[in-house]
Design an enzyme around this catalytic site. Sequence first.
Site, PDB file in Angstrom:
ATOM      1  N   ASP A  31      31.575 -20.930 -50.806  1.00  0.00           N
ATOM      2  CA  ASP A  31      31.978 -21.094 -49.430  1.00  0.00           C
ATOM      3  C   ASP A  31      33.076 -20.236 -48.942  1.00  0.00           C
ATOM      4  O   ASP A  31      34.070 -20.161 -49.794  1.00  0.00           O
ATOM      5  CB  ASP A  31      32.440 -22.751 -48.959  1.00  0.00           C
ATOM      6  CG  ASP A  31      32.266 -22.955 -47.626  1.00  0.00           C
ATOM      7  OD1 ASP A  31      32.845 -22.215 -46.612  1.00  0.00           O
ATOM      8  OD2 ASP A  31      31.505 -23.855 -47.177  1.00  0.00           O
ATOM      9  N   LEU A  33      34.954 -20.598 -46.163  1.00  0.00           N
ATOM     10  CA  LEU A  33      35.964 -21.442 -45.568  1.00  0.00           C
ATOM     11  C   LEU A  33      36.177 -20.903 -44.356  1.00  0.00           C
ATOM     12  O   LEU A  33      37.308 -21.248 -43.690  1.00  0.00           O
ATOM     13  CB  LEU A  33      37.183 -21.326 -46.625  1.00  0.00           C
ATOM     14  CG  LEU A  33      36.967 -22.006 -47.898  1.00  0.00           C
ATOM     15  CD1 LEU A  33      38.165 -22.001 -48.772  1.00  0.00           C
ATOM     16  CD2 LEU A  33      36.398 -23.601 -47.690  1.00  0.00           C
ATOM     17  N   ARG A  72      25.677 -19.268 -40.021  1.00  0.00           N
ATOM     18  CA  ARG A  72      26.135 -19.355 -38.752  1.00  0.00           C
ATOM     19  C   ARG A  72      25.315 -20.250 -38.023  1.00  0.00           C
ATOM     20  O   ARG A  72      24.125 -20.160 -38.028  1.00  0.00           O
ATOM     21  CB  ARG A  72      26.423 -18.136 -38.123  1.00  0.00           C
ATOM     22  CG  ARG A  72      27.474 -17.180 -38.935  1.00  0.00           C
ATOM     23  CD  ARG A  72      27.426 -15.948 -38.081  1.00  0.00           C
ATOM     24  NE  ARG A  72      28.512 -14.887 -38.821  1.00  0.00           N
ATOM     25  CZ  ARG A  72      29.768 -14.712 -38.310  1.00  0.00           C
ATOM     26  NH1 ARG A  72      30.050 -15.407 -37.256  1.00  0.00           N
ATOM     27  NH2 ARG A  72      30.555 -13.892 -38.760  1.00  0.00           N
ATOM     28  N   TYR A 138      20.006 -17.902 -33.280  1.00  0.00           N
ATOM     29  CA  TYR A 138      20.065 -18.464 -34.453  1.00  0.00           C
ATOM     30  C   TYR A 138      18.820 -19.123 -34.883  1.00  0.00           C
ATOM     31  O   TYR A 138      18.516 -19.173 -36.116  1.00  0.00           O
ATOM     32  CB  TYR A 138      21.149 -19.623 -33.999  1.00  0.00           C
ATOM     33  CG  TYR A 138      21.048 -21.314 -34.958  1.00  0.00           C
ATOM     34  CD1 TYR A 138      21.378 -20.897 -36.066  1.00  0.00           C
ATOM     35  CD2 TYR A 138      20.595 -22.052 -34.334  1.00  0.00           C
ATOM     36  CE1 TYR A 138      21.459 -22.041 -36.855  1.00  0.00           C
ATOM     37  CE2 TYR A 138      20.536 -23.201 -35.295  1.00  0.00           C
ATOM     38  CZ  TYR A 138      21.063 -23.067 -36.543  1.00  0.00           C
ATOM     39  OH  TYR A 138      20.922 -24.399 -37.305  1.00  0.00           O
ATOM     40  N   HIS A 184      28.621 -30.822 -30.460  1.00  0.00           N
ATOM     41  CA  HIS A 184      27.757 -31.918 -30.795  1.00  0.00           C
ATOM     42  C   HIS A 184      28.240 -33.313 -29.948  1.00  0.00           C
ATOM     43  O   HIS A 184      29.226 -33.391 -29.818  1.00  0.00           O
ATOM     44  CB  HIS A 184      27.509 -32.349 -32.076  1.00  0.00           C
ATOM     45  CG  HIS A 184      27.029 -31.279 -33.085  1.00  0.00           C
ATOM     46  ND1 HIS A 184      27.151 -31.166 -34.351  1.00  0.00           N
ATOM     47  CD2 HIS A 184      26.219 -30.298 -32.722  1.00  0.00           C
ATOM     48  CE1 HIS A 184      26.483 -30.291 -34.885  1.00  0.00           C
ATOM     49  NE2 HIS A 184      25.950 -29.607 -33.803  1.00  0.00           N
ATOM     50  N   ARG A 216      17.017 -36.949 -27.743  1.00  0.00           N
ATOM     51  CA  ARG A 216      17.039 -36.195 -29.280  1.00  0.00           C
ATOM     52  C   ARG A 216      17.011 -37.170 -30.370  1.00  0.00           C
ATOM     53  O   ARG A 216      17.166 -38.334 -29.937  1.00  0.00           O
ATOM     54  CB  ARG A 216      18.392 -35.210 -29.268  1.00  0.00           C
ATOM     55  CG  ARG A 216      18.817 -34.481 -28.375  1.00  0.00           C
ATOM     56  CD  ARG A 216      17.905 -33.358 -28.262  1.00  0.00           C
ATOM     57  NE  ARG A 216      17.963 -32.186 -27.632  1.00  0.00           N
ATOM     58  CZ  ARG A 216      17.277 -31.897 -26.454  1.00  0.00           C
ATOM     59  NH1 ARG A 216      16.396 -32.937 -26.098  1.00  0.00           N
ATOM     60  NH2 ARG A 216      17.636 -30.950 -25.461  1.00  0.00           N
ATOM     61  N   ARG A 276      21.877 -27.510 -19.088  1.00  0.00           N
ATOM     62  CA  ARG A 276      21.803 -26.250 -19.691  1.00  0.00           C
ATOM     63  C   ARG A 276      20.470 -25.341 -20.031  1.00  0.00           C
ATOM     64  O   ARG A 276      19.863 -26.176 -20.403  1.00  0.00           O
ATOM     65  CB  ARG A 276      22.575 -26.430 -21.005  1.00  0.00           C
ATOM     66  CG  ARG A 276      24.098 -26.990 -20.997  1.00  0.00           C
ATOM     67  CD  ARG A 276      24.631 -27.073 -22.308  1.00  0.00           C
ATOM     68  NE  ARG A 276      24.057 -28.018 -23.223  1.00  0.00           N
ATOM     69  CZ  ARG A 276      24.576 -28.753 -23.921  1.00  0.00           C
ATOM     70  NH1 ARG A 276      25.885 -28.452 -24.707  1.00  0.00           N
ATOM     71  NH2 ARG A 276      23.751 -29.561 -24.726  1.00  0.00           N
ATOM     72  N   ALA A 277      20.644 -24.110 -19.628  1.00  0.00           N
ATOM     73  CA  ALA A 277      19.463 -23.371 -19.919  1.00  0.00           C
ATOM     74  C   ALA A 277      18.938 -23.323 -21.195  1.00  0.00           C
ATOM     75  O   ALA A 277      19.753 -23.496 -22.063  1.00  0.00           O
ATOM     76  CB  ALA A 277      19.613 -21.849 -19.596  1.00  0.00           C
ATOM     77  N   GLY A 278      17.725 -23.697 -21.376  1.00  0.00           N
ATOM     78  CA  GLY A 278      17.062 -23.859 -22.618  1.00  0.00           C
ATOM     79  C   GLY A 278      16.955 -25.010 -23.305  1.00  0.00           C
ATOM     80  O   GLY A 278      16.511 -25.228 -24.512  1.00  0.00           O
TER      81      GLY A 278
END
Length: 320
Positions: A31, A33, A72, A138, A184, A216, A276-278
Amino acid sequence: MKLLVTGGAGYVGSAVTALLLEAGHQVTVLDVLSAGHRDAVPPGAALAEGDVRAAADVLDPTFDAVLHLAARSLVGESVQDPGPYWADNVGGTLALLEAARTHGVDRLVFSSTAAVYGDPPSDAPLRESDPAAPVNPYGASKLAVDHMLAGWARAHGLGAVSLRYFNVAGAYRAFGERHDPETHLIPNLLRVAAGQVPHACVFGTDYPTADGTAIRDYLHVADLADAHLRALEHVEPGTHRVYNLGSGGGYSVREILAAVRRVTGHPVPVVEEPRRAGDPAVLVAATERARAELGWAPVRELDEIVADAWAFTRDGVTAE
């Protein structure tokens, strides 16, 4: 088994590492970090500090498999600056695969995402066979790795599994969400309950759902970690398999808010904002394949997810 966990100092990676250690495996965490935390590496795991391109210096022929969670993962950031997502998520994974091949490590479990599906054309639970059409870099970078693994399996005999997560929440022991920035829903609502911020935002109250807010699929991080262990047991040489991981159901934003208020006893003020868009109205996993082939099923319900996340927010550790 002797295992390398990339991203093992992150939220999901630390929980996966903890369960691997409890199962008796020998684990090295790789990692950089940048998003993970040194104190999130579970006791008993070795830490090699570096990004996935350092895997060539860490792996050797005594390793049995890699669990690849380093990435990422901020959607908005990927839209604003896609370059690092292609360089790290795709280029970094290519370097990892080359290192594994050099050292004869031929089993890999990959942390993929529901973002590969983009904006689904219907509200039906998403199956692994549904079209993948990511709407941001992403998701596109994760789908590119899925394709890379399929090609590597055909060409080089790699056994690989891609686990497409939906929404992950909760905490396992001392391993919970510590993102900066935090994007989140559940941890942001819990920050309000903890008195860290005055209110949270609800984005979109005019969706075509029962209460107007988006739905969700939420999964406890410990159930997600368990899926990684099961996937590791079911890797087959020369084969790439894909599994959706979720509860198979869904909760609206208002239902999540109600659960947070119920568990914490706090009113949790919110401010309603435009969509929010999308953001699709409904994003839920079909999980029959993982249940049938991995023998996996989530066991923790929404209130336990919220309660464990709340204990971590409040005390830094859960009771589990």
